[in-house]
Design an enzyme around this catalytic site. Sequence first.
Site, short mmCIF file in Angstrom:
data_model
loop_
_atom_site.label_atom_id
_atom_site.label_comp_id
_atom_site.label_asym_id
_atom_site.label_seq_id
_atom_site.Cartn_x
_atom_site.Cartn_y
_atom_site.Cartn_z
N GLN A 34 7.95 0.59 2.62
CA GLN A 34 8.73 0.47 3.87
C GLN A 34 9.47 -0.87 3.92
OE1 GLN A 34 5.42 1.02 6.60
NE2 GLN A 34 4.20 -0.32 5.30
N TYR A 64 -3.30 -2.97 22.32
CA TYR A 64 -3.52 -1.96 21.28
C TYR A 64 -4.73 -2.32 20.42
CZ TYR A 64 -2.65 0.85 17.13
OH TYR A 64 -2.78 1.72 16.07
N ASP A 89 -2.22 -5.80 9.43
CA ASP A 89 -1.87 -7.04 10.13
C ASP A 89 -3.13 -7.87 10.44
OD1 ASP A 89 -1.34 -4.54 12.40
OD2 ASP A 89 -2.93 -6.00 12.79
N ALA A 141 -5.51 5.67 1.45
CA ALA A 141 -6.75 5.94 2.19
C ALA A 141 -7.40 7.26 1.77
CB ALA A 141 -6.44 5.98 3.68
N ASP A 159 -5.80 2.85 12.07
CA ASP A 159 -4.71 2.13 12.71
C ASP A 159 -3.44 2.40 11.92
OD1 ASP A 159 -3.85 -1.43 12.95
OD2 ASP A 159 -2.95 0.38 13.82
#
Length: 292
Positions: A34, A64, A89, A141, A159
């Site tokens: 990305q 969040y 993050d 994942a 997330d």
Amino acid sequence: KTSKVQYYNNPMWPGEAHSLKVEKILYQGKSPYQEVLIFESATYGKVLVLDGIVQLTDKDECAYQEMITHLPLCSIPSPKKVLVIGGGDGGVLREICRHSSVESIDICEIDQLVIDVCKDFFPDLSVGFKDPRVQLHVGDAVEFLRNAPEGTYDAIIVDSSDPIGPAQELVEKPFFETIARALRPGGVLCNQAESMWLHTHLIQDMLSICHETFKGSVHYAWTSVPTYPSGAIGFLLCAKEGPSVNFLTPTNPIEKLEGAMTAGREIRFYNSEMHRAAFVLPTFAKRELEAY
Ligand SMILES: NCCCCCc1nc2ccccc2[nH]1
């Protein structure tokens, strides 16, 4: 410069856009997965954008990160082993570390670039990576979960960004089945579950899959995040069959959390009343979601 036409064409919220005034571009780059952009906004602090979608801002990330973490972890008595999917993050890690019962945290993030830029530009979030309980796995994942022994985790937090691009496979049934297998009986899943204003069909599909996959309980919760289109984002809370889980009233003593100073930051959004309130749905959402 983003043209207005291209700006309004995000398939997740066609025809609408939430805009933030850019004071200064801090980073622009591209990973194999990305485009990554970080800028200083006029009123929300620093902003992280992936493929043109706001992921977090300094001002409202607490809503969040705290809700996606404490809704599941405060719903079981003593979480010990936790897995984070995505979350590069570091914000979810920061929040998990407030739970003294937690002994080990695995995190599986596909994009090393996100981890690297957040370490440079978002130290308040990437502080989560410094905790000795954290074990980082950079990769896919689905692959990671396939290799996880059955019944490993007390809680799994997904997330993810949105199911367009790298996160597409994270809303499909096989993925939820690998999550259920990796959870211990009575273990809980919490994943990012889109906006009740914008994505009812997507949420209905996810609810159907989760009701088939998790025989314990399945609940949709939501919170306010001003910089996400529609100003709201949801979470899917699922419990694997086993010791019963009551998501609606926090069991894990949250009081000791509210004061908990972790990594120099107190809790700013989550509390026991917000926990209970998160599961209260407006009438249109009850009609559209509770039947699934
Ligand atoms: N850590 C990823 C959080 C999600 C960021 C992208 C995003 N922003 C949204 C706004 C409304 C509904 C779903 C959304 N998904």
